[in-house]
Design a protein around this motif. Sequence first.
Motif, PDB file in Angstrom:
ATOM      1  N   HIS A  29      11.506 -43.720 -33.586  1.00  0.00           N
ATOM      2  CA  HIS A  29      10.139 -43.531 -34.072  1.00  0.00           C
ATOM      3  C   HIS A  29      10.102 -42.547 -35.238  1.00  0.00           C
ATOM      4  O   HIS A  29       9.452 -42.798 -36.269  1.00  0.00           O
ATOM      5  CB  HIS A  29       9.253 -43.029 -32.931  1.00  0.00           C
ATOM      6  N   ASP A  30      10.820 -41.409 -35.095  1.00  0.00           N
ATOM      7  CA  ASP A  30      10.773 -40.382 -36.138  1.00  0.00           C
ATOM      8  C   ASP A  30      11.600 -40.763 -37.364  1.00  0.00           C
ATOM      9  O   ASP A  30      11.312 -40.303 -38.469  1.00  0.00           O
ATOM     10  CB  ASP A  30      11.265 -39.043 -35.576  1.00  0.00           C
ATOM     11  N   MET A  31      12.625 -41.584 -37.193  1.00  0.00           N
ATOM     12  CA  MET A  31      13.413 -42.023 -38.345  1.00  0.00           C
ATOM     13  C   MET A  31      12.691 -43.127 -39.111  1.00  0.00           C
ATOM     14  O   MET A  31      12.924 -43.310 -40.314  1.00  0.00           O
ATOM     15  CB  MET A  31      14.780 -42.528 -37.884  1.00  0.00           C
ATOM     16  N   LYS A  32      11.811 -43.832 -38.390  1.00  0.00           N
ATOM     17  CA  LYS A  32      11.091 -44.916 -39.045  1.00  0.00           C
ATOM     18  C   LYS A  32      10.185 -44.392 -40.157  1.00  0.00           C
ATOM     19  O   LYS A  32      10.077 -45.004 -41.239  1.00  0.00           O
ATOM     20  CB  LYS A  32      10.263 -45.670 -38.001  1.00  0.00           C
ATOM     21  N   THR A  33       9.552 -43.236 -39.907  1.00  0.00           N
ATOM     22  CA  THR A  33       8.623 -42.676 -40.889  1.00  0.00           C
ATOM     23  C   THR A  33       9.319 -42.314 -42.194  1.00  0.00           C
ATOM     24  O   THR A  33       8.893 -42.753 -43.275  1.00  0.00           O
ATOM     25  CB  THR A  33       7.897 -41.454 -40.305  1.00  0.00           C
ATOM     26  N   PRO A  34      10.398 -41.484 -42.180  1.00  0.00           N
ATOM     27  CA  PRO A  34      11.052 -41.175 -43.459  1.00  0.00           C
ATOM     28  C   PRO A  34      11.668 -42.394 -44.130  1.00  0.00           C
ATOM     29  O   PRO A  34      11.656 -42.504 -45.361  1.00  0.00           O
ATOM     30  CB  PRO A  34      12.136 -40.163 -43.067  1.00  0.00           C
ATOM     31  N   LEU A  35      12.201 -43.341 -43.332  1.00  0.00           N
ATOM     32  CA  LEU A  35      12.769 -44.548 -43.932  1.00  0.00           C
ATOM     33  C   LEU A  35      11.685 -45.370 -44.626  1.00  0.00           C
ATOM     34  O   LEU A  35      11.901 -45.910 -45.722  1.00  0.00           O
ATOM     35  CB  LEU A  35      13.459 -45.388 -42.855  1.00  0.00           C
ATOM     36  N   THR A  36      10.515 -45.448 -43.976  1.00  0.00           N
ATOM     37  CA  THR A  36       9.389 -46.167 -44.593  1.00  0.00           C
ATOM     38  C   THR A  36       8.958 -45.479 -45.873  1.00  0.00           C
ATOM     39  O   THR A  36       8.677 -46.130 -46.899  1.00  0.00           O
ATOM     40  CB  THR A  36       8.208 -46.238 -43.600  1.00  0.00           C
ATOM     41  N   THR A  52       9.119 -47.065 -49.559  1.00  0.00           N
ATOM     42  CA  THR A  52       7.908 -47.168 -50.384  1.00  0.00           C
ATOM     43  C   THR A  52       8.112 -46.492 -51.736  1.00  0.00           C
ATOM     44  O   THR A  52       7.751 -47.050 -52.796  1.00  0.00           O
ATOM     45  CB  THR A  52       6.717 -46.519 -49.660  1.00  0.00           C
ATOM     46  N   ALA A  53       8.699 -45.278 -51.726  1.00  0.00           N
ATOM     47  CA  ALA A  53       8.929 -44.543 -52.982  1.00  0.00           C
ATOM     48  C   ALA A  53       9.882 -45.306 -53.891  1.00  0.00           C
ATOM     49  O   ALA A  53       9.646 -45.429 -55.109  1.00  0.00           O
ATOM     50  CB  ALA A  53       9.495 -43.160 -52.654  1.00  0.00           C
ATOM     51  N   LEU A  54      10.960 -45.854 -53.317  1.00  0.00           N
ATOM     52  CA  LEU A  54      11.926 -46.609 -54.118  1.00  0.00           C
ATOM     53  C   LEU A  54      11.302 -47.879 -54.688  1.00  0.00           C
ATOM     54  O   LEU A  54      11.609 -48.287 -55.819  1.00  0.00           O
ATOM     55  CB  LEU A  54      13.146 -46.964 -53.252  1.00  0.00           C
ATOM     56  N   SER A  55      10.403 -48.496 -53.920  1.00  0.00           N
ATOM     57  CA  SER A  55       9.723 -49.699 -54.418  1.00  0.00           C
ATOM     58  C   SER A  55       8.884 -49.387 -55.644  1.00  0.00           C
ATOM     59  O   SER A  55       8.897 -50.140 -56.637  1.00  0.00           O
ATOM     60  CB  SER A  55       8.833 -50.297 -53.314  1.00  0.00           C
ATOM     61  N   PHE A  56       8.154 -48.274 -55.571  1.00  0.00           N
ATOM     62  CA  PHE A  56       7.333 -47.869 -56.730  1.00  0.00           C
ATOM     63  C   PHE A  56       8.220 -47.531 -57.923  1.00  0.00           C
ATOM     64  O   PHE A  56       7.927 -47.921 -59.057  1.00  0.00           O
ATOM     65  CB  PHE A  56       6.466 -46.670 -56.365  1.00  0.00           C
TER      66      PHE A  56
END
Length: 430
Positions: free
Chosen positions: A214-221, A225-229
């Motif tokens: 659960h906690d790793m999902k947040t930073p990975l997301t 998202t940042a890399l996509s932008f």
Amino acid sequence: MRAKYIKYTTIICLIAIFFIQCAWLYNSYMYLKEDAITKTSKMLEQAVMEETFSRLQHLPIGTKVKSRTEEDKGKNLPEFAYMQESLDSLNMPISLDSINRIYTILLNDKEFPNECVISIFKGNQLIQSFGKIEKSIFNIKTLSLPLRKDYSLTIQAEISNPSLFFLEKMSALLFSTTTLILIVISGFFYQIKIIEQFNKIFHIREDFSYAMVHDMKTPLTTIFTALSFLHSGRLDDKPETKEKFFRVAKNEADRLLTLTNKLLTISKLENKKLEMDCGKVMLEPMLVGLAEKFKMKSDKPVSFEFDLQESEIYADAEYMEEVFGNLIDNSIKYSKESVDIRISSSSNDHYSIIKVYDNGLGIPEKDRRAIFNKYERASAGKRNGKKKTSGFGLGLNFVQQVIEAHKGKIFVNSIEGEFTEFIIYLPLTD
């Protein structure tokens, strides 16, 4: 479910062992009882024989008394059974008093209880007895011995409850059986304890796995998202925003890397595969740098106070900075709207002593034994009704492992709702 099955199976096996032991004891008791009946019957036969011969000695010389004849050969009858009728006709009846006296002496010699009653039966009817004992289901009755060839008259003895006799004979068996049962019961409860510990570990690991995912999902997301932008090119004309997204991605990646390194370090420390690169470390620059870092990243007011009477320690600089960082991070996590942190240092003849104090939520007494355990954490969020603080319960375990790798010690003092203080002892040198 499997643990419950093991528990019930163990209980059934324990009950079975208990009943087997009881059956073993009962059979042993019955064997001893049968043996005692055989021995006391032989002693009664000897007593009657001696009493019979004592009467024969008082007969006039030449008096004839019936004895075993040719036709009686092969019959398993005592010699006195052939003589009693003749002695009765000569007015020399059997004396139960004399038999009782001789019998008690024989019983004493064989260490049997000597309280007994001697009885003569005609068929099933009692016609004469001598002696008195209390009735008990544990009394021993000898075999009925014939006073007539046709068993129309018999003699029998009943011995008072020989419980001490049986206890003495069975003492070794009772001791070994009791010891075995106690060992089995102890093993059963120890097994139950182990099963409960395994269940606890299983649930802890399950919770840990869920929390980690659960906690790793947040930073990975966030990183995705940042890399996509950044990859889309939409931020090429906005350098400040682009730099902001880049820092966010980098910080989240650092966070994941720190967690991974912490897990690897704990594993190496537990397996004694990590060596500390110790040397002299100046405390003030390290602690001031950490204070500035946590002030900047904290979303609540944080104040630091230093009282460094000992300016340096002998330690691995990299790992000790991580130790202090974990303790400061905990102080901020488990605090109220603001937190005051005081760090002091001193020394004695053998150790450098560093204390990290905060005025946070404190730790309940029941949680203090578990706070250094792997994957466990005294959840301040649960205690004060706030949202649960994130984390995996690795920080304090990491701290303890590193301190012990330095051959040092760590303790905690706390009062719930008032303060928490961690005290670290580090050897002055190796």
